[in-house]
Enzyme design. Structure first.
Site, mmCIF file in Angstrom:
data_model
loop_
_atom_site.group_PDB
_atom_site.id
_atom_site.type_symbol
_atom_site.label_atom_id
_atom_site.label_comp_id
_atom_site.label_asym_id
_atom_site.label_seq_id
_atom_site.Cartn_x
_atom_site.Cartn_y
_atom_site.Cartn_z
ATOM 1 N N ASN A 1 -9.235 0.169 4.622
ATOM 2 C CA ASN A 1 -8.121 0.965 5.130
ATOM 3 C C ASN A 1 -7.011 0.933 4.078
ATOM 4 O O ASN A 1 -7.122 0.260 3.053
ATOM 5 C CB ASN A 1 -7.648 0.462 6.500
ATOM 6 N N LEU A 2 -5.951 1.682 4.312
ATOM 7 C CA LEU A 2 -4.936 1.845 3.273
ATOM 8 C C LEU A 2 -4.275 0.524 2.896
ATOM 9 O O LEU A 2 -4.050 0.251 1.708
ATOM 10 C CB LEU A 2 -3.870 2.852 3.725
ATOM 11 N N SER A 3 -3.963 -0.312 3.885
ATOM 12 C CA SER A 3 -3.304 -1.581 3.574
ATOM 13 C C SER A 3 -4.231 -2.494 2.776
ATOM 14 O O SER A 3 -3.791 -3.187 1.843
ATOM 15 C CB SER A 3 -2.828 -2.272 4.856
ATOM 16 N N GLU A 4 -5.525 -2.505 3.115
ATOM 17 C CA GLU A 4 -6.489 -3.297 2.350
ATOM 18 C C GLU A 4 -6.619 -2.761 0.929
ATOM 19 O O GLU A 4 -6.712 -3.533 -0.041
ATOM 20 C CB GLU A 4 -7.852 -3.275 3.055
ATOM 21 N N ASP B 1 -14.906 -0.184 12.911
ATOM 22 C CA ASP B 1 -16.321 -0.419 13.182
ATOM 23 C C ASP B 1 -17.039 0.896 13.458
ATOM 24 O O ASP B 1 -18.171 1.112 13.017
ATOM 25 C CB ASP B 1 -16.492 -1.347 14.391
#
Length: 475
Positions: A196-199, A265
């Site tokens: 995701n964007l934060s990761e 998921d």
């Protein structure tokens, strides 16, 4: 939409990762504790669901994929609960048991559809012995797999993921990674990685624009030899990056976000499932986006079936979703509406000359549900019912005028003397007729009632009728 992409017969996907049990305590809150300024929840229902990598496996099973799951659990009661619930859905479990660890369990207390608190029961262990057991299990399962998903929640199961990806590559099994942590080099050589964007920003730094996401993403993808990188950006949609392809972006399919639990998921499950049938990342991402949009509208971890996904994709492929549609098009729109929990109301008539009574009737009918469909007799059908001088307005004009009434979502037609066949094909939730009818005399009422629906009789507004308007016009 290509429905063959959802034909998962004879397809097997291996899921490897951190499995957990999602436990929900549901109850009402009506008072504050005298011991501390906190709400008191009277628990009335306890629900257990597979979580983490187990939820990925469950999502695949719901889609109709044959699934094998490898993960680490404790030698405890919760491991048994988890395994039983997964095997009930057809998931083949190859658990590595660790007596020193509890099965990871996340307990959520829910009241009035709101999550009040989450309690986590977990310990991490990533010993060499455990890694070897996981590699052994994965190596055993790979020959039967069309793809493998590595679902990383940073709980220790995938501490040896470089060896697992290498094993998959040696057997030419594509690997899809849902990553975690601040070191993506451990996923070197994977087929697709989905942060995701934060990761993603934790690895490449803050991105101020879409172009920066693309530039940094392509550099990261090339550095780690990934075929593709998919960055999910929540309400800002998704960005897919592939070698020798232009960036592919999609707006989020979610109309209303109720609970994001398990959304990632769902994306990795649907993405991988569609890829093994289509062999195209773009198609896989489109389906995964729609699947995620569906599940975030549900409370808690949720899944989607291939039938539900097919309905969503079919409806999405149509440029016109409302207004005048063929019976076949309306049928698909009704499926989608009902899938989203909307109540569909059906009524029918000739509607030769619309008057205020008709408009008031439509508003009353629409108030009985969320969507209103109006079925109109064809010109030939009207002539058989009303005589050779009718209709005054042809079918095209009558349907166009009905389309303009704000209360009406869909307008369609039928050529028979009654709408019986159409009602049975559409299966609305509410059947409405106006006039002095009894429910047992309404055509199609038995089908709607037997299908769990309702039949309503509404009173027309006094002072209006098509016949009287025609007689007045003729002097």
């Amino acid at each position: 939409m290509n429905s063959s992409y959802l034909n998962f017969k004879d397809k097997n996907i291996l899921v490897v990762g951190d499995v957990m049990l999602d436990r929900y305590w549901h109850g009402g809150t009506s008072r504050i504790s005298p011991e501390a300024p906190v709400q008191v929840v009277k628990v009335s229902n306890i629900e257990d669901r597979p979580g983490g990598a187990a939820n990925v496996a469950l999502g695949l099973a719901k889609l109709g994929v044959s699934v094998t799951l490898v993960g680490v659990v404790g030698d405890d009661e919760n491991a048994g609960i988890l395994k039983k619930s997964l095997e009930k859905e057809g998931v083949e479990c190859h658990f590595v048991y660790s007596p020193a660890l509890p099965t990871i369990t996340k307990l959520r207390v829910i009241s009035r559809h709101q999550q009040l608190i989450r309690l986590d029961f977990e310990e991490r262990e990533d010993t060499l012995e455990q890694n070897e057991k996981i590699l052994e299990a994965v190596t055993e399962c790979l020959p039967n797999a069309n793809a493998v998903i590595f679902s990383d929640y940073a709980k220790g199961c995938l501490a040896g993921v470089p060896d697992l990806i290498e094993a998959a590559n040696k057997q030419n099994v594509p690997s899809f990674v849902d990553p975690k942590g601040n070191d993506f080099s451990i996923y070197q050589g994977a087929t697709l990685v989905k942060p995701n964007l934060s990761e993603f920003e934790a690895i490449v730094g803050k991105c101020e624009s879409a172009k920066e996401i693309v530039d940094k993403g392509n550099a990261l993808r090339e550095k780690h030899s990934w075929d593709a990188l998919l960055v999910t950006r929540g309400e800002d949609g998704l960005v897919l990056l592939q070698d020798n392809h232009n960036p592919f972006s999609l707006a989020t399919a979610a109309k209303e976000v109720f609970d994001v639990t398990g959304a990632g998921d769902t994306v990795i499950a649907a993405l991988t499932a569609v890829y093994v049938t289509s062999q195209r990342f773009v198609d896989a991402v489109e389906y995964a986006n729609q699947a995620a949009g569906f599940v975030v509208g549900k409370l808690g971890t949720a899944s989607i079936t291939s039938e539900q996904l097919e309905v969503i994709m079919f409806a999405r492929s149509r440029t016109t979703n409302f207004g005048v549609l063929s019976p076949e098009q309306v049928r698909e729109q009704i499926k989608l509406a009902q899938l989203n929990g909307e109540k569909v109301v059906f009524t029918n008539g000739c509607f030769d000359i619309l008057h205020p009574g008709h408009v008031a009737y439509m508003r009353q009918a629409k108030a009985l549900g969320d969507r209103l469909i109006v079925a109109v007799n064809t010109d030939a059908s009207v002539k058989r019912l009303k005589g050779e001088k009718r209709p005054i307005n042809d079918l095209k004009h009558r349907m166009a005028v009905l389309e303009g009434i704000g209360a009406i979502d869909w307008v369609t037609c039928f050529d028979e003397d009654t709408p019986k066949e159409l009602i049975e094909a559409l299966s609305p939730d509410v059947l409405v007729k106006g006039g002095d009818y009894t429910i047992d005399s309404i055509v199609g009422a038995d089908h709607v009632i037997n299908s769990g629906g309702e039949v309503k009789v509404l009173t027309f507004v006094d002072g209006y009728s098509t016949t009287s308007i025609i007689e007045k016009a003729n002097g």
